[in-house]
Design an enzyme around this catalytic site. Structure first.
Site, PDB file in Angstrom:
ATOM      1  N   PHE A 116       0.933  -1.174   0.077  1.00  0.00           N
ATOM      2  CA  PHE A 116       0.114   0.199   0.104  1.00  0.00           C
ATOM      3  C   PHE A 116       0.600   1.352   0.395  1.00  0.00           C
ATOM      4  CE2 PHE A 116      -4.180  -1.186   0.050  1.00  0.00           C
ATOM      5  CZ  PHE A 116      -5.325  -0.514  -0.136  1.00  0.00           C
ATOM      6  N   GLN A 248      -7.850  14.905   3.487  1.00  0.00           N
ATOM      7  CA  GLN A 248      -7.013  14.164   2.445  1.00  0.00           C
ATOM      8  C   GLN A 248      -7.626  13.649   0.705  1.00  0.00           C
ATOM      9  OE1 GLN A 248      -6.676   8.955   2.862  1.00  0.00           O
ATOM     10  NE2 GLN A 248      -4.228  10.317   2.920  1.00  0.00           N
ATOM     11  N   HIS A 250      -8.035  11.053  -1.774  1.00  0.00           N
ATOM     12  CA  HIS A 250      -7.733  10.287  -2.040  1.00  0.00           C
ATOM     13  C   HIS A 250      -7.779  10.012  -3.498  1.00  0.00           C
ATOM     14  CE1 HIS A 250      -7.801   5.768  -2.923  1.00  0.00           C
ATOM     15  NE2 HIS A 250      -8.019   5.800  -1.754  1.00  0.00           N
ATOM     16  N   LEU A 260     -15.430   5.522  -4.788  1.00  0.00           N
ATOM     17  CA  LEU A 260     -13.590   5.061  -4.414  1.00  0.00           C
ATOM     18  C   LEU A 260     -13.299   4.091  -5.332  1.00  0.00           C
ATOM     19  CD1 LEU A 260     -11.690   6.605  -3.274  1.00  0.00           C
ATOM     20  CD2 LEU A 260     -12.170   5.096  -1.079  1.00  0.00           C
ATOM     21  N   GLU A 263      -7.026   1.606  -2.999  1.00  0.00           N
ATOM     22  CA  GLU A 263      -5.311   2.037  -3.306  1.00  0.00           C
ATOM     23  C   GLU A 263      -5.564   0.281  -3.426  1.00  0.00           C
ATOM     24  OE1 GLU A 263      -2.095   3.387  -0.689  1.00  0.00           O
ATOM     25  OE2 GLU A 263      -4.127   4.663  -1.397  1.00  0.00           O
ATOM     26  N   ARG A 294      -0.484   9.138  -1.138  1.00  0.00           N
ATOM     27  CA  ARG A 294      -1.949   9.364  -1.200  1.00  0.00           C
ATOM     28  C   ARG A 294      -1.456  11.156  -1.652  1.00  0.00           C
ATOM     29  NH1 ARG A 294      -6.387   6.474   1.962  1.00  0.00           N
ATOM     30  NH2 ARG A 294      -6.158   4.377   1.395  1.00  0.00           N
ATOM     31  N   HIS A 361     -11.645  12.302   0.250  1.00  0.00           N
ATOM     32  CA  HIS A 361     -11.733  11.314   1.563  1.00  0.00           C
ATOM     33  C   HIS A 361     -11.883  11.284   3.155  1.00  0.00           C
ATOM     34  CE1 HIS A 361     -12.060   6.506   0.869  1.00  0.00           C
ATOM     35  NE2 HIS A 361     -10.331   7.144   1.627  1.00  0.00           N
ATOM     36  N   ARG A 402      -2.588  10.886   5.873  1.00  0.00           N
ATOM     37  CA  ARG A 402      -2.857   9.169   6.361  1.00  0.00           C
ATOM     38  C   ARG A 402      -2.001   8.612   5.382  1.00  0.00           C
ATOM     39  NH1 ARG A 402      -6.570   5.901   5.732  1.00  0.00           N
ATOM     40  NH2 ARG A 402      -8.107   6.660   4.431  1.00  0.00           N
TER      41      ARG A 402
END
Length: 617
Positions: A116, A248, A250, A260, A263, A294, A361, A402
């Site tokens: 990730f 954030q 995304h 969404l 990821e 991100r 996000h 994050r």
């Protein structure tokens, strides 16, 4: 009006709320209040995984996880909190495993882990497999598992109850608290959607786990219900909000929709390409490319579009390419997100790249807490008996950005801590009488809005708010764009005082509740924009084009926004700053609207072992 008494009352039935309920209900009478049926909570939308340094697949340890979290948050992370989260991550995964969560497995039967963004081995040497997952339905599986165990443990749920107010024995938004005097949580006021009746929940401990506020933006991965209720209720009671300017975006929302695509797709090998077919992330993050954090990926995508290298007829998105992956691999690891592409865009991911663009996000900021999840009323004092966990809270493990999979970890680690702390506090605390007039103002406001014969439409005001936030406060920001957004928000706040609803009934009046939620959104949008105007640097999810560099000399600190009563003689001023940015009152924003002002202060970042350095990937 009904009154209930519980040792612990938890507001919110997502992952953080139900994990807290499981822990608290071992030792205390526990109620969970949720405006949704619990398994519809937004935790269920989380797809990619929950990280922990299990080292089931390759070498890893909790210290590298901590470093990645601190670096990923652009060094605004409180490092004591990050250490707690990374250390307790392993037990958090094992807890879910023992509850029955069906994680994907390696051939030898261990919990499988995938790569990730921003998660690396040996302080950035290479991407590491740290995300434990259940296909691309990890959040859904966590939510179902926690709910089943709450039912087994006989936790009492009040579903489709909307919390309207937080009850405290001193209203911090109005009262001056003498030195040494405590402020205590008393309970909450809630509205039963089915009957239209008001309920008072008296509690020794209250836990807020109400999630985020993504609906301040138009293009968002967040559900319609993520309206920042807990954050706004705390703000209205004079509790500060921390780091709200950091939101954030995304990278891989379906273009034009915001739905969404996890990821996890890039973790499994998908590649971002521009309209020319280039793998453009090699330019921006040459070491880990598409698996950069991100904020970096989102800005890179937006920059490709701004510089004319976008895809599509209007060149307004980029492409997520899975076509080089085996269909069987896609079906096994990414069944949901590929189905989203087919359903919502009519694209076949086996053979066609998927149009994507950044979507709002996650809120890195929220209600400030210490590592024991106790809510802070200033930099030193807590509100006794009040706790917060999950996206509503700012502990701060996410800093200014994050890392993916740290959210599902956050809700389990700090949800568990909140439940334990709330139950422990309730053992020795006494019930405090609810003030006699505590509910009157809330009920009067509700009735005024419901019975108002004519006025502004909720949908019109909400649409205007979301459009200005998308246009002026998204991935790229400037003083001019933020000032325009703030001016618009002020106009919308004035229009909100005249909002009326079409449904005048009391039963299942969702129209009325959307009007209440709009008030929360307006409050929070104002705080986001004021914080962004104040922070004249670029860090993590907050990028100021007029101040493109990180400025540790002045801004290595958390932003704290307080809502105070407007005193006689207060003048309406623009956002101003003094040279001494360590002063708690260094920033002072005064707005003469509806009898209140916002004051900005600062809170030091906790640094334990990782000194700030340049952030490279």
């Amino acid at each position: 009006m009904q009154t209930h008494s519980f040792d612990v009352v938890i507001v919110g039935a997502g992952g953080a709320g139900m994990r807290a309920a499981l822990e608290a209900s071992n030792e205390a009478s526990t109620a969970v209040i949720s405006k949704l049926y619990p398994t519809r909570s937004h935790t269920g939308a989380a797809q990619g995984g929950m990280c922990a340094a299990l080292a089931n697949v390759e070498d890893d340890n909790w210290e590298w996880h901590t470093f990645d979290t601190v670096k990923g948050g652009d060094y605004l992370v409180d490092q004591d909190a990050a250490e707690v989260m990374a250390k307790e991550a392993i037990d958090a995964v094992m807890d879910l495993e023992h509850m029955g969560l069906p994680f994907n497995r390696t051939p030898d039967g261990k919990i499988d882990q995938r790569r990730f963004g921003g998660h690396t081995r040996n302080h950035g040497e290479a991407a590491v497999r740290r995300a434990c997952y259940a296909a691309d339905r990890t959040g859904h599986m966590i939510l179902q598992t926690l709910y089943q165990n709450c039912v087994k443990q006989q936790v009492e749920f009040f579903n489709e109850f909307y919390v309207l107010d937080l009850l405290v024995d001193h209203d911090l938004s109005r009262d001056t608290i003498p030195e040494g005097e405590a402020v205590n949580a008393v309970g909450v006021v809630a509205y039963d959607l089915a009957s239209g009746e008001i309920h008072i929940f008296q509690a020794k401990s209250v836990v807020f786990a109400t999630g985020g506020a993504g609906k301040i933006f138009k293009t968002t991965s967040n559900a319609h219900t993520l309206t920042g209720d807990g954050m706004a209720l705390a703000l209205r009671r004079g509790i500060p909000l921390e780091d709200m300017e950091f939101f954030q975006f995304h990278p891989t929302g379906l273009a034009g929709l915001g739905i969404l695509l996890s990821e996890a797709a890039r973790g499994e090998g998908a590649i971002l390409r521009n309209g020319n077919g280039e793998r453009f992330m090699e330019r921006y993050a040459p070491t880990i490319k598409d698996l950069a954090p991100r904020d970096i990926v989102a800005r890179s995508m937006a920059n490709e579009v701004r510089e004319g290298r976008g895809a599509g007829p209007n060149k307004d998105y980029v492409l997520l390419d899975l076509t080089h992956l085996e269909p069987a691999h896609i079906d096994a690891k990414l069944p949901d997100i590929t189905e989203f592409a087919r359903t919502y865009l009519g694209v076949e991911p086996y053979t066609e790249p998927v149009p994507v663009y950044p979507t709002a996000h996650y809120a890195m900021g929220g209600i400030p807490t210490n590592i024991n999840t106790e809510v802070l009323r200033d930099n030193e004092h807590v509100v006794r008996g009040l706790f917060a966990a999950g996206e509503v809270a700012c502990v701060s493990v996410h800093g200014s950005n994050r890392l993916g999979t740290n959210s599902l970890l956050d809700i389990n680690v700090f949800g568990k801590r909140a439940g334990r702390a709330a139950a422990e506090y309730a053992k020795t605390a006494q019930f405090i009488d609810v003030p006699g007039d505590a509910v009157d103002a809330t009920v009067a406001k509700l009735e005024d809005m419901r019975t108002r014969p004519d006025g502004e439409r909720v949908a019109d005001v909400r649409r205007s708010l979301q459009e200005i936030m998308d246009r002026n406060a998204q991935v790229f920001r400037t003083h001019e764009s933020l000032t325009e957004a703030l001016d618009t928000i002020r106009q919308l706040q004035e229009r909100y005082t005249r909002v009326s609803v079409q449904d005048k009934g009391k039963l299942f009046n969702t129209d009325l509740l959307e009007a209440l939620e709009l008030g929360f959104l307006l409050d929070l949008a104002e705080v986001v924009v004021v914080g962004a105007l104040n922070r004249r640097e670029s860090r993590g999810g907050h990028f100021r084009e007029d101040f493109p560099d990180r400025d540790d000399a002045h801004y290595m600190q958390h932003t704290m926004v307080y809502r105070r009563p407007l005193a006689a003689g207060d003048a309406t001023t623009d956002l101003v700053a003094t040279d001494d940015l360590t002063d708690a009152n260094a920033f002072d924003f005064v707005e003469a609207f509806d009898g209140y002002k916002l004051e900005l202060g600062a809170k030091p970042v906790t640094v334990t072992r990782y000194e700030p350095m340049e952030r490279k990937y």
